[in-house]
Enzyme design. Structure first.
Site, PDB file in Angstrom:
ATOM      1  N   PRO A 111      52.663  50.844  37.022  1.00  0.00           N
ATOM      2  CG  PRO A 111      51.034  52.223  36.118  1.00  0.00           C
ATOM      3  CD  PRO A 111      51.283  50.804  36.531  1.00  0.00           C
ATOM      4  CG  ASN A 112      54.334  56.307  37.501  1.00  0.00           C
ATOM      5  OD1 ASN A 112      55.126  56.759  36.697  1.00  0.00           O
ATOM      6  ND2 ASN A 112      53.032  56.373  37.344  1.00  0.00           N
ATOM      7  NE  ARG A 147      54.688  57.664  42.077  1.00  0.00           N
ATOM      8  CZ  ARG A 147      53.705  56.779  42.066  1.00  0.00           C
ATOM      9  NH1 ARG A 147      53.920  55.546  42.466  1.00  0.00           N
ATOM     10  NH2 ARG A 147      52.515  57.122  41.669  1.00  0.00           N
ATOM     11  CE1 TYR A 192      51.983  55.630  46.110  1.00  0.00           C
ATOM     12  CE2 TYR A 192      52.993  57.691  45.406  1.00  0.00           C
ATOM     13  CZ  TYR A 192      51.930  56.817  45.389  1.00  0.00           C
ATOM     14  OH  TYR A 192      50.810  57.110  44.658  1.00  0.00           O
ATOM     15  CG  ASN A 247      50.974  48.577  44.136  1.00  0.00           C
ATOM     16  OD1 ASN A 247      50.024  49.116  43.557  1.00  0.00           O
ATOM     17  ND2 ASN A 247      51.761  49.214  44.988  1.00  0.00           N
ATOM     18  CB  ALA A 279      47.781  54.821  37.897  1.00  0.00           C
ATOM     19  CD  GLU A 317      43.198  45.960  44.853  1.00  0.00           C
ATOM     20  OE1 GLU A 317      42.241  45.144  44.848  1.00  0.00           O
ATOM     21  OE2 GLU A 317      43.036  47.175  44.692  1.00  0.00           O
ATOM     22  CG  HIS A 377      46.467  49.823  46.763  1.00  0.00           C
ATOM     23  ND1 HIS A 377      46.737  50.001  45.420  1.00  0.00           N
ATOM     24  CD2 HIS A 377      45.326  49.108  46.836  1.00  0.00           C
ATOM     25  CE1 HIS A 377      45.782  49.416  44.727  1.00  0.00           C
ATOM     26  NE2 HIS A 377      44.911  48.870  45.555  1.00  0.00           N
ATOM     27  NE  ARG A 427      47.468  59.151  47.697  1.00  0.00           N
ATOM     28  CZ  ARG A 427      48.292  58.702  46.744  1.00  0.00           C
ATOM     29  NH1 ARG A 427      48.614  57.414  46.698  1.00  0.00           N
ATOM     30  NH2 ARG A 427      48.807  59.545  45.864  1.00  0.00           N
TER      31      ARG A 427
HETATM   32  C1  DHK Z   1      50.372  53.422  43.814  1.00  0.00           C
HETATM   33  C2  DHK Z   1      50.093  54.289  42.816  1.00  0.00           C
HETATM   34  O1  DHK Z   1      51.001  54.569  41.880  1.00  0.00           O
HETATM   35  C3  DHK Z   1      48.802  55.010  42.731  1.00  0.00           C
HETATM   36  O2  DHK Z   1      48.401  55.244  41.408  1.00  0.00           O
HETATM   37  C4  DHK Z   1      47.701  54.278  43.482  1.00  0.00           C
HETATM   38  C5  DHK Z   1      49.347  52.970  44.776  1.00  0.00           C
HETATM   39  C6  DHK Z   1      48.173  53.892  44.874  1.00  0.00           C
HETATM   40  C7  DHK Z   1      49.979  52.623  46.115  1.00  0.00           C
HETATM   41  O3  DHK Z   1      49.623  53.194  47.150  1.00  0.00           O
HETATM   42  O4  DHK Z   1      50.843  51.732  46.141  1.00  0.00           O
HETATM   43  O5  DHK Z   1      46.569  55.122  43.551  1.00  0.00           O
END
Ligand code: DHK
Length: 145
Positions: free
Chosen positions: A10-11, A18, A23, A74, A77, A98, A100, A107
């Site tokens: 998500p996102n 964002r 990120y 990835n 959340a 995995e 991130h 964090r």
């Molecule tokens: C991305 C997200 O959207 C967060 O919810 C994770 C992760 C971290 C990232 O660092 O790619 O906590």
């Protein structure tokens, strides 16, 4: 099997827009292109997918059972909440990495725990968008290519 599934939670569709201070400025499409080039150079294909829905990610993992040589995920959340994703990955019998983008350990404390890490063969965090490429290179090494 020559396909690597690269799954995004998500996102991550908003990557590049964002919170770029966390990120980065690269978009998901930039990552897809970079991974596609590495895969192609090593005789692999990439199925690069993103969803905001947990069930969709689970369905793709089930699909990967049939035709993927590895999964890079990835979970965003869902990393920190989803036993269902962990169980789905547990049904997959080839390597799982995995990724991130941010260093989750630097964090909030709720980001320090990952359900997915209980299944992952490797975890990359804090290397920005390059983390996907690093995971793919590791998978290629494991596949002996
Ligand atoms: C991305 C997200 O959207 C967060 O919810 C994770 C992760 C971290 C990232 O660092 O790619 O906590």
């Amino acid at each position: 099997m020559q396909t690597v599934y690269i799954l995004n939670g998500p996102n991550l569709n908003l990557l590049g827009k964002r919170q770029p201070e966390i990120y980065g400025k690269e978009t998901l499409q930039d990552i897809e292109v970079a991974c596609g080039q590495i895969a192609e150079a090593n005789g692999l294909k990439v199925r690069f997918l993103q969803s905001n829905a947990e069930h969709q990610l689970i369905d793709w993992i089930h699909e990967a059972r049939e035709d993927a040589c590895g999964i890079i995920i990835n979970p965003a959340a869902y990393t920190h909440t989803s036993v269902a994703l962990l169980d789905a990955l547990g049904t997959f019998e080839r390597p799982v990495f995995e990724v991130h983008i941010s260093n989750v350990h630097k964090r909030e404390s709720f980001r320090h725990h990952s359900y997915v890490s209980l299944r992952a063969d490797g975890v990359i965090a804090g290397c920005g968008a390059q983390g996907y490429e690093l995971a793919l290179l590791r998978l290629i090494r494991l596949l002996g290519r």
